[in-house]
Design a protein around this motif. Sequence first.
Motif, PDB file in Angstrom:
ATOM      1  N   ASN A 380       1.810   4.108   8.748  1.00  0.00           N
ATOM      2  CA  ASN A 380       2.501   2.825   8.923  1.00  0.00           C
ATOM      3  C   ASN A 380       1.459   1.740   9.176  1.00  0.00           C
ATOM      4  OD1 ASN A 380       4.715   1.084   9.219  1.00  0.00           O
ATOM      5  ND2 ASN A 380       4.689   1.311  11.444  1.00  0.00           N
ATOM      6  N   VAL A 381       0.813   1.316   8.085  1.00  0.00           N
ATOM      7  CA  VAL A 381      -0.249   0.321   8.182  1.00  0.00           C
ATOM      8  C   VAL A 381      -0.112  -0.674   7.036  1.00  0.00           C
ATOM      9  CG1 VAL A 381      -1.897   1.862   9.322  1.00  0.00           C
ATOM     10  CG2 VAL A 381      -1.822   1.772   6.827  1.00  0.00           C
ATOM     11  N   TYR A 400       6.702  -3.527  12.484  1.00  0.00           N
ATOM     12  CA  TYR A 400       6.915  -3.777  11.060  1.00  0.00           C
ATOM     13  C   TYR A 400       5.580  -3.920  10.331  1.00  0.00           C
ATOM     14  CZ  TYR A 400       8.064  -6.169   6.720  1.00  0.00           C
ATOM     15  OH  TYR A 400       8.170  -6.508   5.400  1.00  0.00           O
ATOM     16  N   THR A 401       5.447  -3.195   9.225  1.00  0.00           N
ATOM     17  CA  THR A 401       4.283  -3.311   8.349  1.00  0.00           C
ATOM     18  C   THR A 401       4.775  -3.315   6.899  1.00  0.00           C
ATOM     19  OG1 THR A 401       3.910  -0.926   8.038  1.00  0.00           O
ATOM     20  CG2 THR A 401       2.947  -1.947  10.006  1.00  0.00           C
ATOM     21  N   PHE A 405       9.489  -0.200   4.831  1.00  0.00           N
ATOM     22  CA  PHE A 405      10.589   0.126   3.927  1.00  0.00           C
ATOM     23  C   PHE A 405      10.406   1.504   3.305  1.00  0.00           C
ATOM     24  CE2 PHE A 405      12.085   0.204  -0.511  1.00  0.00           C
ATOM     25  CZ  PHE A 405      13.446   0.165  -0.285  1.00  0.00           C
ATOM     26  N   SER A 406       9.203   1.808   2.847  1.00  0.00           N
ATOM     27  CA  SER A 406       8.961   3.114   2.226  1.00  0.00           C
ATOM     28  C   SER A 406       9.213   4.245   3.202  1.00  0.00           C
ATOM     29  CB  SER A 406       7.521   3.185   1.704  1.00  0.00           C
ATOM     30  OG  SER A 406       7.313   2.250   0.662  1.00  0.00           O
ATOM     31  N   LEU A 407       8.771   4.092   4.437  1.00  0.00           N
ATOM     32  CA  LEU A 407       8.974   5.141   5.440  1.00  0.00           C
ATOM     33  C   LEU A 407      10.446   5.293   5.794  1.00  0.00           C
ATOM     34  CD1 LEU A 407       5.913   4.354   7.738  1.00  0.00           C
ATOM     35  CD2 LEU A 407       6.174   6.291   6.181  1.00  0.00           C
ATOM     36  N   ALA A 408      11.180   4.181   5.823  1.00  0.00           N
ATOM     37  CA  ALA A 408      12.603   4.255   6.148  1.00  0.00           C
ATOM     38  C   ALA A 408      13.385   4.986   5.055  1.00  0.00           C
ATOM     39  CB  ALA A 408      13.164   2.846   6.354  1.00  0.00           C
ATOM     40  N   ARG A 409      13.091   4.696   3.806  1.00  0.00           N
ATOM     41  CA  ARG A 409      13.856   5.345   2.735  1.00  0.00           C
ATOM     42  C   ARG A 409      13.477   6.817   2.579  1.00  0.00           C
ATOM     43  NH1 ARG A 409      11.846   3.257  -3.216  1.00  0.00           N
ATOM     44  NH2 ARG A 409       9.734   4.143  -3.182  1.00  0.00           N
ATOM     45  N   GLY A 453      11.380  -3.887  13.344  1.00  0.00           N
ATOM     46  CA  GLY A 453      11.084  -4.688  14.523  1.00  0.00           C
ATOM     47  C   GLY A 453      12.113  -5.760  14.806  1.00  0.00           C
ATOM     48  N   LEU A 454      13.394  -5.462  14.508  1.00  0.00           N
ATOM     49  CA  LEU A 454      14.443  -6.470  14.662  1.00  0.00           C
ATOM     50  C   LEU A 454      15.377  -6.191  15.828  1.00  0.00           C
ATOM     51  CD1 LEU A 454      15.425  -6.884  10.910  1.00  0.00           C
ATOM     52  CD2 LEU A 454      13.909  -8.326  12.255  1.00  0.00           C
TER      53      LEU A 454
END
Length: 718
Positions: A380-381, A400-401, A405-409, A453-454
């Motif tokens: 996550n960078v 957030y980085t 999105f890629s890690l979440a999906r 990060g929301l």
Amino acid sequence: MNESIRTSSRPIQSCFQCRKRKIKCNRTYPCAPCLLRGEGVSCREVDRNAPSSSKSTAETLDDVLHRVGILERTVLRLSKSIPEDPPPTSPRTSDKSRIRSAYGATSTDEDVAMMLEDFAMGHRINRTRATQDFDTDPYNTPAASSAGVSRNHPLSLLVDPAADVPARLVAILPDEERSRALVEFYFAKLEWYSKVLHAPTFLKEANVAFMQRNTNSTGLIRVSFLGVFFMVLCLSLHLIEPPICEHLGIDFPTASELSKRMYSAAQACINYDDFLGAHSLEHLQCIILMGVYQQNLDEADTHWALLGSAIKIAQNLGMSRLGSESADRTFSASWGSVVKRETARRVWWSLIFNDWSHAAAHNGTYAVHPSQNHTGFPANVNDAELVDGHAVCEHPLEVYTEMSFSLARIRFVSLYREIVDEMNSPTGTGYSFVTEMDGRLERKLEEVPLYFGLGKAGMGVGGVKGLEVTLCLIMGETRRLRLHRPFLFRGYKDRRYTESRIQCITSAQNILNYLKSDDEQSAILLKWWIVLFYGFAAAVVLFIDLCHMKATEGTHEHALEDRREELRQALDLFKTAEHISVVSRNAIVLLEGLLTAEPELPAKPTSRKRARGEEDTESEEPFERVVKRMILEASKNTSSPTSSSSHSSSQSSYSPTMVRQQQQQPVYQSYTPASSPWSLRDEGLFEAPGFGDTTMADLAGLLYNDYGWGEGTAYTAS
């Protein structure tokens, strides 16, 4: 009875040592526990006439001395097997990251034996591992490409072997100013969707390519990188926005034609570079980006076939066993670059995402089994934080980085793979699996805002982050919808499945509401094939519910009209991407057909019982009759006016006179689109592929046949 006789008649359960340790003994001498401890010589039967009192001091001392002797002999034996410490200047001989360790090799002799097998069996990629330590190029590709085509190359039948192919490929690139504008647009607005490139590395390579083209040193440009470059330009032109069109001085039709040319050039690159025989990371990046374009042009089957080859190429390169940067390991020279390793992890997990997420649409099969995957998640960078020679400092997931999105999906698709596995199970675990998996998906949806990060609010953010959050939420709701959809029809008749019916409708409404929440965001998201697919699946569920509402007595007309309005709004959403996506045009045609046929549906289904052997036509559900009719019509009309490709139309407009005129012209000639300011030379290496007319029946099949479980599955209520 005499006491001594009664005592001696009791069976002895343990030897002396096992009795002392209070463990189970098998009553053989020496017994198994003593043999395992290396104390077989001291194992003896307990004296039946010995008093039950504690041992004497002499006996205890004898036991201690015996055990000390055993320990001394053990330590001496182990010390002989430990090698002496190497001198400080000696290189490290063990390398856990080498691919050979994946095959179970435990000695140098085994490595040598397998290398000999590779040479004998023609495993070219494996043979190169014998000289990995001498490889200094992090991408394991030559610095320059040969100018001509070898006589053994299949393309030598189509291209003059003496032709300078790299130079002609480079000539297809737009001028530097426009190319840089498109690259900047790609990394600012599009790269988040696939995230398989490292921006600083790509821009560095692009600068070298421009410099070499300006100095006519095109032979030094790697064709494998050119393929990736062409696909970046292709997607930028395909998904272009009005401000970029204005800046470049082109219109949407011209951009569409240019995107096809860039795609054809990318195909030429990987085929000329023999991607099936000479594997590289850049070939995989090019194939993944080609898949995005192929799906948008209704070429999903082409994407699936190419995806299988890409997975095997990645496995052959060792990308399935890269581990993670947090692991204490060293890497061979070919994987010595930390940037390359992290980029490879992104590429590998992108292949897995496509493999698992499309498995249900291909008979529940996927190529990457979890037990064969030994590569950790990408870090996550941000791209700027990946620098060779520096350790990877990964951020927590809630930070957030560019990789959020890629890690979440990835986390969503892991659950979807479990659903596919359950779908393939010969015996189901019952409806309880659906409810249990639904709870896990719900928890993942609740975590989505945290990934970005929301906090728990989650919505109301704009820009690329807003697109990522919205697509993640849509993705999660679609997973829940598809999980419950096999039980949707049953939910109207069987109360046990009422929750599935409610969840399907709720998820469908949530998906469309997310798309309608921001007009600007929806216009961008709907350019992607997968988002249109999610939206269309939601619209289908709402239409199913409309049919059943109409057939249910006591349904108010305003409720029916509300549902129709939701469908009309969905139709308007799909029309915003009509000029870009073939899939959008398919969805528009089908949804318009459904809305047109809906007024003709009876208010209440007939219930006449059919005779044995009679075809069931009258007793069909209204929705079923509409869909069957649409599928039949779509099968008869394999093409529609809205979806015919420009290439196919240009093919049909050829005449013998035009063919003769073309034969009289040079093979490689310049080409500039009409009313286009672009100075592009068409070297004529390959003709753009003909994107065939869409098969509406395939998409219409979604209306009735679910890609997941059907009526014949083993899932029952529990």
